[in-house]
Write a protein that holds these residues in place. Structure first.
Motif: not given
Ligand code: SF4
Ligand code: SF4
Lengths: 215, 587
Positions: B40-67
């Motif tokens: 996902v492009a960084p500038d679209k990240l917030t929009e994508f995440a919000t819709r992923l949670r609200d429209e697709f039901g991915y309401d549980y963020l298990s892990s965030v990390t960097g590589v």
């Protein structure tokens, strides 16, 4: 009724309290310093308080218990020691905290490596007792010891074990880890048999070859 | 969850396959060999995440990390999102230039990202814009550099990858302390004087606390706000852990956990180790549950290697993991009572039983706590003779009785009830949002258990209930643990009855396994919650990235929420009910 829960809970505490004395009676007061009672006290059949009176009593180590590794040598009939270690370096490579240092010996004449370490060090301050060295050694040469009473006054001078300190005879191994020892002996015997079979096959082939050239 | 009944519910039935059509231009599949998910492009990240949670039901963020992809000059942030109803992860990533890694924060979408983003900032130097409190979390303020970056080297640096060259064949033995004496073993930023240092980080910490002013309006007393540091050295913190609380009288108005005192950069060590070397290190994360830590790591690497352990090994794995759960929950219950002031009598009754299970671990693996028993594609060794019998005696006779006894002892106790009921309540919505896991999540009415939601190993074969309670308070967390002990006993009973004979290792044990390039996320239901291992391989003997989603650490995100409004003495009980292990929190 308020307080019933508390009273029931107290009942459990009293049961625990009484159980120890009941167990005492069961052993006619010989609950401690008695190997038989001790074995029961450390098993799922234990009743009452389960404290080990260390150092007078010590936990019985299961065979797999691991602490610091040791190196095994075989005692040959003429009284000399033969190291099992071939200084292949696998244990030094697999050791997670990298606390094994091995100096390989070279043949003074040819300069080629010979299968015997000239030195072997383990920094036991760093060793994490993981047992991986012993698991992956292909020559049954390094195994885990049971001795956990190794504290010293000066870790700077005493805690890098050298080969002399690590070396133990195969009989010692047989005493601390009998089941593993038996497995290793079988593996060694198998290797020897394989080698002998290979050698025999080679000899036979050679003989056949010789016969052919003779004809 | 009530908001699921909104019209957007249809979205939750859509399969991720259609995701790309839903987010045209935002989403591209990650096509690197062995990788999964989307970029996902960084500038679209917030929009994508919000819709992923609200429209697709991915309401549980298990892990965030960097590589840190140093050769490509890229810094990547990896997200693993789940649906709380169960099912596989949705993995998405965003890539930014390594020289200036800036990513929008997702704390607004998933508050559970809070500590994890701070960790990624601390260790990798990824800046999350919009994060409410982007401070270091494991290292100290004033520390120079970001230690998980591939080009960062510590004072004791030897080589980038093990095995080190000087160990063999010319074993040149030395003590690292002799080479780098005390005082030279830390790096400071230039112009830094330890003596003259003012911990500016603490100012940020205190400034971040909610302020109150209570001038007294005649009906109440005029009180001052009081800041109290609980810990780092405090018997109730279960290790070296600090909580900064602001008090209004005795009531907690805000709380900030401070951690990292036991930080050893486990992940950096892990990235230098070869794959097998990490196994004993995982023991030291949650050191009460080494067997199930092993399990998670083995799963992740087995996914990469695409191998399966043999049947017998699968059974032994389940037996060991469930015995570990019993051990850990007994400990948690015992020490919760310590925190409530019942000093050590209940704890010792619980530890008594734990010792007997540790005897089994010792017989099987050689160590009571640092078991190091799992291998990729199997186990280190088979059960020694007689062990199965001991397990039977414990699991069919002794433990069920002892758990009932513990139940009688504590559950109805009026003091326990009045100290625990209604204290530290976490609502189901908040529990999910804060990425809480394990008993903390299930006591809040969310029956989410990885063993059910996404079964691993052979858990789909066993008959057990997912323990769940609905109060979300300290008492319910205690009850969930008690029930989980009973369920674990049930699972082990089934496993010891069905265990087949046979091999315990697929293929020959090898000390340097070949792991194909790719990424894998192995997660298990650890006693403390979901433990995840995110491993990236580049085909070399050492993992390129080795990240741990530590349940104790992430569960602490919700600590402030649970404590606000309670008395200072309750903070101790609430912390005890989360059941943290600092070895895992600080890593
Ligand atoms: S693996 Fe065994 S044979 Fe090889 S160096 Fe180590 S102890 Fe010696
Ligand atoms: S037990 Fe583990 S840490 Fe110790 S020497 Fe062997 S491999 Fe190294």
């Amino acid at each position: 009724m308020y307080g019933v829960g508390l009273v029931k809970g107290m009942g459990v505490t009293i049961k625990h309290f009484v159980n120890t004395y009941v167990d005492d009676l069961r052993w006619f007061g010989r609950r401690y310093y008695n190997p038989e009672a001790f074995a029961v006290r450390q098993s799922p059949q234990a009743q009452g308080i389960f404290t080990v009176q260390y150092p007078e009593e010590k936990l019985i180590m299961p065979e797999e218990f691991r602490y610091i590794p040791f190196l095994i040598y075989d005692e040959l009939e003429d009284g000399t020691r033969q190291d099992r270690c071939t200084s292949c370096g696998i244990c030094a490579k697999v050791c997670p905290p990298q606390c094994i240092w091995i100096v390989r010996s070279d043949d003074p004449e040819t300069g080629r490596p010979i299968p015997e370490p000239s030195e072997f060090f383990i920094d036991i301050d760093i060793c994490m007792n993981c047992g991986l060295c012993s698991e992956y050694c292909p020559f049954e040469a390094i195994r885990m010891d049971h001795d956990y009473e190794i504290s010293t006054y000066d870790r700077f001078s005493e805690n890098i074990y050298n080969k002399e300190k690590l070396d133990k005879p195969a009989s010692f191994y047989a005493a601390v880890r009998p089941l593993n020892y038996a497995i290793d002996e079988a593996a060694i015997a198998e290797k020897v048999a394989k080698k002998a079979a290979k050698e025999a096959a080679r000899k036979q082939r050679q003989a056949e070859k010789d016969r052919k050239t003779d004809e | 969850m009530t908001d699921k009944e909104s019209p957007q519910v249809e979205g939750t039935t859509r399969e991720p396959d259609s995701l790309e059509q839903h987010f045209p231009g935002i989403l591209t599949p990650d096509e690197r060999e062995g990788f999964d998910g989307y970029l996902v492009a960084p500038d679209k990240l917030t929009e994508f995440a919000t819709r992923l949670r609200d429209e697709f039901g991915y309401d549980y963020l298990s892990s965030v990390t960097g590589v840190d992809y140093l050769p490509d000059e890229v810094m990547e942030v990896v997200y693993h999102a789940y649906r709380i109803e169960g099912g596989p992860a949705l993995v998405f990533k965003t890539q930014v230039p390594r020289a200036d890694p800036v990513v929008p924060s997702l704390v607004g979408v998933w508050p559970g990202a809070d500590f994890q983003e701070r960790e990624a900032w601390d260790l990798l130097g990824i800046r999350f814009t919009g994060h409410p409190n982007l401070r270091r979390i494991l290292m100290w303020e004033g520390f120079e550099g970001h230690p998980l970056r591939k080009d960062w080297h510590e004072a004791y640096f030897e080589e980038d990858a093990k095995p080190f060259a000087n160990r063999w064949p010319e074993g040149d033995v030395y003590r690292i302390e002799d080479k780098i004496p005390f005082g030279k073993n830390v790096q400071y930023p230039s112009e830094f004087t330890p003596e003259g240092w003012i911990p500016e980080g603490d100012e940020g910490l205190y400034a971040g606390l909610g302020q109150i002013s209570n001038d007294g309006d005649g009906s109440s007393l005029k009180t001052d706000q009081l800041v109290v540091n609980l810990g780092p050295q405090h018997p109730s913190t279960h290790g070296v852990f600090r909580m900064v609380v602001t008090l209004d009288g005795e009531t907690v108005t805000d709380l900030k956990p401070v951690m990292g005192y036991l930080h050893r950069n486990h992940e950096k060590i892990g990235e230098r180790n070869t794959y097998i070397m990490n196994m004993p290190y995982t023991d030291r994360l949650d050191y009460l549950s080494s067997m199930s830590n092993n399990f998670g790591y083995a799963l992740a690497v087995e996914k990469l290697m695409d191998i399966q352990p043999p049947e017998r090994a699968e059974y032994i794995r389940v037996i060991m993991a469930e015995l570990t759960r019993i051990v850990s929950h007994l400990w948690a219950i015992g020490f919760l009572l310590n925190d409530l002031g019942a000093f050590f009598t209940p704890a010792l009754y619980a530890i008594n039983e734990r010792e007997l299970i540790l005897d089994v671990f010792e017989a099987v693996s050689g160590s009571r706590m640092m078991c190091n028993y799992f291998r990729f594609g199997g186990l280190a060794r088979d059960l020694p003779p007689g062990t199965l019998q001991t397990i039977r005696e414990l699991i069919f006779e002794r433990l069920p009785r002892r758990v009932d006894e513990l139940d009688i002892y504590l559950t109805e106790n009026e003091i326990v009830r009045s100290r625990c009921i209604g204290v530290g309540v976490l609502s189901p919505e908040k529990a999910v949002a804060f990425s809480a896991a394990g008993p903390v999540l299930r006591a809040s009415g969310i029956p989410y258990d990885v063993r059910r939601a996404e079964p691993y190993g052979i858990y789909d074969r066993f008959d057990f209930e997912v323990a769940v309670r609905y109060g979300g308070d300290v008492y319910d967390r205690y009850l969930v643990r008690l029930q989980e002990i009973r369920e674990s006993i049930r699972i082990v009973q089934q496993a010891v009855d069905d265990i087949p004979e046979g091999e315990i290792q697929t293929g020959k044990p090898i000390f340097q396994v070949r792991v194909p390039a790719g990424e894998a996320y192995g997660r298990v239901e650890n006693p403390k919650g979901e433990l995840g291992f995110y491993v990236v391989s580049n085909g070399k003997p050492n993992p390129w990235r080795y990240h741990i989603r530590a349940p104790s650490f992430i569960n602490l995100t919700a600590l402030a929420e649970m404590c606000k409004g309670h008395k200072v003495a309750d903070v101790v009980a609430i912390l005890g009910s989360i059941d943290i292990i600092l070895g895992e929190v600080d890593r």
